[in-house]
Design a protein around this motif. Sequence first.
Motif, PDB file in Angstrom:
ATOM      1  N   CYS A  95       0.867  -1.183   0.000  1.00  0.00           N
ATOM      2  CA  CYS A  95       0.000   0.000   0.000  1.00  0.00           C
ATOM      3  C   CYS A  95       0.899   1.227   0.000  1.00  0.00           C
ATOM      4  O   CYS A  95       2.015   1.182  -0.526  1.00  0.00           O
ATOM      5  CB  CYS A  95      -0.989  -0.025   1.166  1.00  0.00           C
ATOM      6  N   THR A  96       0.445   2.321   0.573  1.00  0.00           N
ATOM      7  CA  THR A  96       1.233   3.556   0.549  1.00  0.00           C
ATOM      8  C   THR A  96       2.206   3.606   1.718  1.00  0.00           C
ATOM      9  O   THR A  96       3.421   3.478   1.554  1.00  0.00           O
ATOM     10  CB  THR A  96       0.323   4.795   0.544  1.00  0.00           C
ATOM     11  N   HIS A 133      -0.875   1.309  -6.815  1.00  0.00           N
ATOM     12  CA  HIS A 133       0.189   0.546  -6.150  1.00  0.00           C
ATOM     13  C   HIS A 133       0.669  -0.585  -7.050  1.00  0.00           C
ATOM     14  O   HIS A 133       1.874  -0.863  -7.123  1.00  0.00           O
ATOM     15  CB  HIS A 133      -0.306  -0.023  -4.817  1.00  0.00           C
ATOM     16  N   ASP A 136      -7.877   4.378   1.228  1.00  0.00           N
ATOM     17  CA  ASP A 136      -6.933   4.596   2.328  1.00  0.00           C
ATOM     18  C   ASP A 136      -7.656   5.199   3.528  1.00  0.00           C
ATOM     19  O   ASP A 136      -8.196   6.304   3.439  1.00  0.00           O
ATOM     20  CB  ASP A 136      -5.833   5.545   1.862  1.00  0.00           C
TER      21      ASP A 136
END
Length: 201
Positions: free
Chosen positions: A20-21, A100, A170
Amino acid sequence: MSTADVGTAAAPELRILTVCTGNICRSPAAERLLRHRFGAGSGIEVTSAGVGALVGAPIDEPVVRLLTDRGVDTTDFAARALTERIASSSDIVLTATREHRAAVVEVAPALVRRSFTLLELARLVGQVDEADLVARAGDDATPAARLKALAALAARHRVQVPRELDDVADPYRGSPEEYRVAIDAVAEAVDTIADRVLGRA
């Protein structure tokens, strides 16, 4: 023990990377839920990384609470950054969003057919015929062998769908409800994949 240290005692049959981030919400949730479902004897190693990782940070506290409520271990975690080495050492990559996935393929182009968003793979496994899966993996296949075969067969069924069907939003610094929705989506996708791999679908 850090995320990177897990599974070094014996070489796993299959390595999964979740991305993910920040590597503190969605990808660690997927990592720990997948580990929880497959178990130590599955031959499957699961780790995670972030494209903009908060390196060294623990799992975000709201995620810890939601995972703990599900009986999932959240200890001994430290966020790490996605690198070419980490990506390339993985057999399957599961990401939170299409962005992503694109980032993974950019650093490791060879993963283009072995990377999916988590929701995408969960959607596609239902389209794989069991006879085809058994033919590819074998009658007495391990969970690792079934998952590897399942991912390869699922890739044949890729179609373009609206982004919201493939992406987990998110929740970082969001409301409790946003965290719950995100982790519920991750958990549901993990269960769909694991049930198919373990023959419980």
